[in-house]
Design an enzyme around this catalytic site. Structure first.
Site, short mmCIF file in Angstrom:
data_model
loop_
_atom_site.label_atom_id
_atom_site.label_comp_id
_atom_site.label_asym_id
_atom_site.label_seq_id
_atom_site.Cartn_x
_atom_site.Cartn_y
_atom_site.Cartn_z
N THR B 160 0.88 -1.18 0.00
CA THR B 160 0.00 0.00 0.00
C THR B 160 0.91 1.23 0.00
O THR B 160 1.38 1.63 -1.05
CB THR B 160 -0.96 -0.01 1.21
OG1 THR B 160 -0.23 -0.15 2.41
CG2 THR B 160 -1.98 -1.13 1.07
N LYS B 183 3.83 -6.88 4.42
CA LYS B 183 3.62 -5.48 4.06
C LYS B 183 3.15 -4.73 5.29
O LYS B 183 2.62 -5.33 6.23
CB LYS B 183 2.63 -5.32 2.90
CG LYS B 183 1.22 -5.78 3.14
CD LYS B 183 0.31 -4.85 3.89
CE LYS B 183 0.31 -3.45 3.31
NZ LYS B 183 -0.58 -2.57 4.16
N THR B 194 -2.01 -1.68 7.63
CA THR B 194 -2.25 -3.05 8.04
C THR B 194 -0.98 -3.88 7.85
O THR B 194 -0.29 -3.71 6.86
CB THR B 194 -3.36 -3.64 7.15
OG1 THR B 194 -4.59 -3.11 7.59
CG2 THR B 194 -3.40 -5.16 7.23
N GLU B 274 6.58 4.74 7.61
CA GLU B 274 6.49 6.04 6.96
C GLU B 274 6.97 7.17 7.86
O GLU B 274 6.58 7.27 9.01
CB GLU B 274 5.04 6.33 6.55
CG GLU B 274 4.60 5.43 5.43
CD GLU B 274 3.24 4.85 5.71
OE1 GLU B 274 2.64 5.24 6.72
OE2 GLU B 274 2.79 4.02 4.91
N ASN B 393 0.58 11.10 7.35
CA ASN B 393 -0.64 10.61 7.96
C ASN B 393 -1.76 11.63 8.02
O ASN B 393 -2.91 11.28 8.23
CB ASN B 393 -0.34 10.07 9.37
CG ASN B 393 0.34 8.72 9.29
OD1 ASN B 393 -0.23 7.78 8.78
ND2 ASN B 393 1.57 8.66 9.75
N SER B 398 -7.56 12.59 2.59
CA SER B 398 -8.29 13.79 2.19
C SER B 398 -7.75 14.31 0.86
O SER B 398 -6.86 13.75 0.27
CB SER B 398 -8.19 14.87 3.26
OG SER B 398 -6.88 15.01 3.71
#
Lengths: 398, 398
Positions: B160, B183, B194, B274, B393, B398
């Site tokens: 992802t 992942k 996840t 991240e 994040n 959005s």
């Protein structure tokens, strides 16, 4: 009965609004910056009833250990507070420093050291500059006064990274008052933000009732503020009663006024949380009981994925649902509704109304979670997680 | 006995290194970006023993509910995984989608749907595009292969926000192997991350032993990674044994190899979290027991004040002490030592060696907390809290 929600405290007044109290705050050289760093609040009586709540952290600063000990008598004549140093993780010598500070205050007031509460806030692990604090006590004692200026000076002397002093007071129609100041931005958080508060009242209240009232008020105010889950080594709230009004309030009325002042201080702490761009109320209803509601609200309020989404003005209910699900409470996802600023974006555990209907562009965000399991409810106050939070907290001590 | 720490898995190999497995990963249109989004791993036997661990979140995605149910038989012929949609908070219809996906895979393989594990990852609350997934199963089935390319494609199809595929494999001197891919970036964290993983082995292992070995390996690897305390609605790890090597390993040797591969995958997850700029190992020793050690390490690893200090390369041991003190374990602050990158900055609960001696300018930070209470120890892997974490994040959905 008056509801605390309907009462509006005066934030231009503070710790000397109740009769029988004097206060002062000065710069005595603890801080290298030259900003105010020593506050003294004195209860001139006739009563000297006191109650307090302290950090639950097992690593307790020396002044916490001192104040917990002396508060066993449930009497305090004065509280001395310094900013510019937490006096935490300083060992037996640090405890002696707190003791020596109390002895000095007791000497200038002509009372015993066991009647003196001590609070400190600042960097952990450094000894206090006692060569500044001991003569500083003489100076701050000489400056003791009543009135708006004295209250404000007392509220200013405890500031660390606070951008403004925080105080409030409210006088009941019958003539008795509650006042106070606070500093910090959460239960530790962010930064070195120990939460310290001194509250005062001239109502006539016995020690048991004062303690009970304080705990009731704190539960729904200070203890419902959760900026980042931290719990400082120094958190302290002391409530002093002078009885100088000669008035004995109805217990429920007293709790309502005390709660209103505490709520005002709590909201001021929330508004001044470093780096915050959003002020968030997380309300959980329909939990099995109030305790589970509070636990759920806390986990949601502390969740970094929720907090960063709110910083981005994003009504990301999936992250809220994730946080609820990991909170360890009794739940059934098919009964869960989540509303953000009034829009039910999740209904029965599934996508509800269009998330684009939820306007999060303002500074205030209301997250309302309905669990459909029982009558338990709780509200927790928090903030978003912003770039400024990271900046201010990564740059602090280095 | 071999220690898992001494084993170095090959990260250019993966899920098809063990004999008896084929895999494929393709873009079938679930993601609007056109990136790979569907992975299939097939166990050609002769055995089809399986074990799994799942999210502890009470809000469970449909594929988790499906896979937990079918795993009760402890047999899996294949696992199908999609990225681009979590199929979480999608109600009974979402469960039907997972079921239909399993039925389709079962049909092309000529087996029963109860032999098919299903995993999904992506945004919560959206239905999957079944019109892409059903024909996609035909395509990914046609692409099944063995070898480095197939393993890498399988690892890529589940990505992802991962910046790179994560896989590893290790062949024991006796000739049996363990391989796998993963992942995510934490147990949920950050973002929608996840944690999904499929691991494979051609060792002959019965269902009980496979389950026991998996839990032992996971405890010290995947379950010791804590980027931000999140726990996804979708976290799933499935371990499949084909028995194709015909070799029955010593149980301890099997755990060691399985742990080594799981640790490699865990470190790859940590490195790809991240926004991370620091890779942090929090080790707690001297706790009353291992459980309290892990609890302490987790609270420290999740503490935003600690994480922002580490982002700032600041050995702020006062914040670490604060986090230890609020972790709820049995402790005595006067027995606590804290070392950061080998420098004991806190000794006996007080300031130790000069904090300027601790060099945190590199990417790797070792936090070592000694409680002096017992023999319990645990290590948790985490990252710092950086501007990029907030940016990625807050800007995601959005």
């Amino acid at each position: 009965m008056t509801s605390s929600e309907d009462l509006v405290p005066d934030i231009s007044a503070g710790v000397t609004t109740p009769a029988g109290f004097r206060a002062a705050g000065l710069a005595v050289g603890v801080k290298a910056s030259g900003n105010p760093d020593l506050t003294l609040v004195v209860n001139d009586g006739p009563a000297e009833v006191a109650a307090g709540v302290f950090t639950t952290n097992q690593v307790k600063a020396a002044p916490v250990l001192w104040s917990q000990e002396v508060l066993k008598q449930r009497r305090l004549r004065a509280v001395v507070l310094n900013s510019g140093g937490a006096n935490a993780c300083t060992g037996p010598e640090g405890f002696q420093d707190s003791h020596a500070t109390a002895e000095k205050v007791a000497a200038v007031l002509g009372v015993g050291a066991v009647e003196i509460g001590v609070c400190s806030t600042g960097l952990i692990g450094e000894r206090l500059p006692m060569d500044k604090i001991i003569p500083g006590v003489d100076a701050v004692h000489a400056a003791l006064a009543r009135g708006a200026e004295a209250s404000l000076a007392a509220a200013t002397g405890v500031m660390t990274t606070d951008s403004k002093p925080k105080q409030a007071a409210l006088t009941h129609a019958d003539g008795w008052s509650v006042g106070g100041f606070a500093k910090g931005a959460g239960m530790c958080a962010p930064n070195m933000a120990t939460m310290l508060s001194v509250m005062t009242t001239d109502a006539v209240v016995d020690a048991d009732s004062l303690d009970k009232a304080l705990r009731a008020a704190v539960d729904v105010t200070f203890n419902s503020l959760d900026v980042d889950g931290g719990t400082s080594t120094n958190d302290t709230l002391l409530l002093l009663s002078s009885g100088a009004s000669g008035l004995s309030p109805d217990p429920a009325e007293f709790v309502a006024v005390l709660t209103a002042v505490a709520r005002s201080l709590t909201r001021q702490l929330q508004r001044d949380a470093e780096g915050a761009t959003k002020y968030v109320e997380v309300t959980v209803v329909g939990a099995i009981d109030d305790e589970q509601a509070k636990q759920t609200a806390r986990v949601v309020a502390e969740d970094n994925l929720v907090k960063t989404a709110l910083f981005g003005s994003d009504p990301n209910w999936g992250r809220i649902a994730m946080a609820v699900g990991r909170s360890g409470i009794t739940m059934d996802q098919s009964r869960m509704d989540i509303a953000v600023n009034g829009v039910t974006v999740c209904r029965n555990g599934m996508r509800g109304d269009d998330r684009s209907l939820a306007d999060l562009s303002g500074t205030d965000i209301d997250v309302h979670i309905s669990l459909g399991m029982g009558a338990g409810r709780s509200t927790v106050y928090t903030t978003d997680l912003s770039h400024d939070y990271v900046e201010e907290n990564s740059a602090y001590s280095s």
